[in-house]
Design an enzyme around this catalytic site. Structure first.
Site, PDB file in Angstrom:
ATOM      1  N   GLU A  57      28.397  11.876   4.744  1.00  0.00           N
ATOM      2  CA  GLU A  57      29.943  11.520   4.905  1.00  0.00           C
ATOM      3  C   GLU A  57      30.506  11.576   6.305  1.00  0.00           C
ATOM      4  O   GLU A  57      30.295  12.691   6.651  1.00  0.00           O
ATOM      5  CB  GLU A  57      30.651  12.077   3.645  1.00  0.00           C
ATOM      6  CG  GLU A  57      32.102  11.637   3.756  1.00  0.00           C
ATOM      7  CD  GLU A  57      33.300  12.604   2.679  1.00  0.00           C
ATOM      8  OE1 GLU A  57      33.884  12.111   2.045  1.00  0.00           O
ATOM      9  OE2 GLU A  57      32.677  13.885   2.942  1.00  0.00           O
ATOM     10  N   GLU A 111      43.724   9.435   4.584  1.00  0.00           N
ATOM     11  CA  GLU A 111      43.364  10.340   3.524  1.00  0.00           C
ATOM     12  C   GLU A 111      44.634  11.433   3.526  1.00  0.00           C
ATOM     13  O   GLU A 111      45.047  11.613   4.545  1.00  0.00           O
ATOM     14  CB  GLU A 111      42.242  10.940   3.906  1.00  0.00           C
ATOM     15  CG  GLU A 111      41.603  12.231   2.707  1.00  0.00           C
ATOM     16  CD  GLU A 111      40.241  12.526   3.086  1.00  0.00           C
ATOM     17  OE1 GLU A 111      39.895  13.603   2.497  1.00  0.00           O
ATOM     18  OE2 GLU A 111      39.685  11.872   3.714  1.00  0.00           O
TER      19      GLU A 111
END
Length: 227
Positions: free
Chosen positions: A121, A212
């Site tokens: 990620e 985010e």
């Protein structure tokens, strides 16, 4: 933000994730993932761009696909979420982006993606709120690209949700020294720098310019494009 998600595990359940909110529109015209306190998890294509959206269901957060490559997120006292627009698969493309990003608390604006084999990620952090994710990661080095210095970090997530279910995987980070909301990001330069510091990537899945947030409030309105 140790618990600031590592996910988008909904990748294997997209059809069920979008069924209820999209019964009234074709999948490729999903302009409104809205009308609920928390937008349901989903991913797909919109106006030629890939979008991905995930939240843990906490607080109030609304993600909306807008015209072209633009999207908007508004959140209040949220749990954890991440979402944005971009491409699938990811590449070393140069990404242009701009817009508005205003977190009140913990939040990131980043080029965000995943690879497989190895499962990674990754984040290229362009701006963040009150928490610098490098503070709890291993520093690997520094390099210069796109008009500024980026610090490189790596961290490991153990038995956490991923695009391939619950797995242990690494997170790669490039964190821009001077925050910005708008500009060009040469992803190949980041990939090369990570490789030089022993951080290889695998087969690319999606790559989005993401907002985010974690236990915070705020709003963003972002567009993306390539050269």
């Amino acid at each position: 933000m140790v618990s600031l998600k590592s996910v988008l595990a909904a990748a294997t359940a997209v059809s069920s994730a979008i069924a209820a909110p999209f019964d009234f529109v074709p999948r490729d015209n999903s302009t409104a993932l809205q009308a609920r306190q928390v937008t349901p998890n989903a991913e797909g294509w919109h106006n030629g761009y890939f979008y991905s959206w995930w939240s843990d269901g906490g607080g109030q957060v609304q993600y909306t696909n807008l015209e072209g490559s633009r999207y908007q997120v508004r959140w209040r006292n949220t749990g954890n979420f991440v979402g944005g627009k971009g491409w699938n698969p990811g590449t070393g493309r140069t990404i242009n982006y701009g817009g508005y990003f205003n977190p009140q608390g913990n939040g990131y604006l980043a080029v965000y993606g995943w690879t497989r084999n190895p499962l990674v990620e990754y984040y290229v952090i362009e701006s963040y709120g009150t928490y610098n994710p490098g503070s709890q990661a291993q520093y690997k080095g520094t390099f210069y690209t796109d008009g500024d210095q980026y610090d490189i970090f790596v961290s490991t997530r153990y038995n956490q949700p991923s695009i391939d279910g619950t797995r242990t995987f690494q997170q790669y980070w490039s964190i821009r020294k001077n925050k910005r909301v708008g500009g060009s990001v040469n992803m190949q330069n980041h990939f090369n720098a990570w490789q030089q510091h022993g951080m290889p990537l695998g087969q690319h899945y999606y790559q989005v310019v993401a907002t985010e947030g974690y236990q915070s409030s705020g709003e963003s309105d972002i567009y993306v494009q390539t050269h």
